[in-house]
Design an enzyme around this catalytic site. Sequence first.
Site, mmCIF file in Angstrom:
data_model
loop_
_atom_site.group_PDB
_atom_site.id
_atom_site.type_symbol
_atom_site.label_atom_id
_atom_site.label_comp_id
_atom_site.label_asym_id
_atom_site.label_seq_id
_atom_site.Cartn_x
_atom_site.Cartn_y
_atom_site.Cartn_z
ATOM 1 C CD GLU A 1 64.610 37.567 9.376
ATOM 2 O OE1 GLU A 1 65.080 37.138 9.197
ATOM 3 O OE2 GLU A 1 64.924 38.660 9.965
ATOM 4 C CB CYS B 1 51.440 36.232 3.209
ATOM 5 S SG CYS B 1 50.256 36.682 3.277
ATOM 6 C CB CYS C 1 57.717 48.269 1.386
ATOM 7 S SG CYS C 1 56.404 47.283 1.687
ATOM 8 C CB CYS D 1 50.674 40.336 -2.524
ATOM 9 S SG CYS D 1 49.436 41.265 -2.345
ATOM 10 C CB CYS E 1 54.592 40.827 -1.371
ATOM 11 S SG CYS E 1 54.878 40.606 -0.324
ATOM 12 C CB CYS F 1 58.043 46.065 10.943
ATOM 13 S SG CYS F 1 57.145 45.439 9.471
#
Length: 398
Positions: A7, A27, A266, A31, A34, A20
């Site tokens: 995205e 990933c 975010c 974290c 996230c 962005c």
Amino acid sequence: RDGHHVETVIMRHEARTTVCISSQVGCQMGCAFCATGTMPVVGDLDATEIVEQVMHAHALEVAAGRPPVRNAVFMGMGEPLNNYKAVSSALSTLTDNAILGKYCLPPSRVTVSTVGIAPRMLQLAEDMPAVNLALSLHAPTQELRERIVPAAKQHPLPDLLEALDAHAAHCRRHSPTSVATMVEYVLLSGVNDSEACALELGRLMAPRAKNVMVNLIPYNPGATSTEAQFSAPAHLVVDRFQQIVAACGVTVRVRREMGRDIAGACGQLALSSQSTPQGVNGTSGLAQAGDVEDFVAWRRMQPRDAKAALQAECIAVVAEAAGAAPAADLVKAEASLPAISGNFAKSPAQVVTTDAEVLCTARTESAAKWWAALTLALALGTVVCITARARHQSRVPR
């Protein structure tokens, strides 16, 4: 090209557009707060796939009669410095006027965000010294950071701070007053938003005040596969945290909250397309909720006397703590935190966002010095203003 999805988020402002960019599918940094970090890494994007995101954003904006993309931030899916070869190649293309012509971006308008890969931070400063760096810190101590950022175990806080200082020494400043690095800090209620955390963050950043800007990010609900685990602090808690860090002499902003209405805030990337029920017109149930009141808008509505009182209180807190060892209750608070589970559901792609507003800077060593400096600055400002007006009026023909 291989059928996987990433995205890209277009953030529209009155006079500028920021895109962005994602650098990986998934990933591996893990974290806890996230959504993308709870996914496995499916693969790296190549340089052309990264550049294509910016070109596609350009085309959409120009076709709609909006301003073209002016800024690019590597804050989408993935850890950019874990895909260093492709990211560095994409950076070279995006900032090369001979290749992209009118669509090329000045290096000063491109930012690479990392959770903290110390060797690559140093390499980026050498290879692309004019590109901005953002460090996702999220905690002021190694112990607390390991709880919410598992990758911190491989890259301890002292190593990151050393790399941060080395990057500041090697990077190319865009102006004498430009900061070298943005330090990002997601605020999680009851986890890293205490007064002790604010004081410790200020203590860490104060010696680097000329080189860094702290960017506070209130947690976006749903930015993890275990939604009940975290929550955003109340606006007053965010305000107090900001004022304490600012009173340590550090430039600090609170990021404007954007994109919750499309699950694009975010940390929400890659969550809602499967794990939440669908709403109207194919939007997710999470998206239907819409944006909550933004901190920036909330703070602008606060009475001046309330703002001044909070600022004075926070300055006094910092002055009282000055010269003392790191607060003991910070260690105590870390020990009392519940264990953060690493058993996260795997989910496919979605969206992320970024922006920074509300600048709050206080250069101070003590409350007395701060108030004296403020009083003097206001007095001088008034004198200069009056003098300039008098001189201007004296030149007007009669």
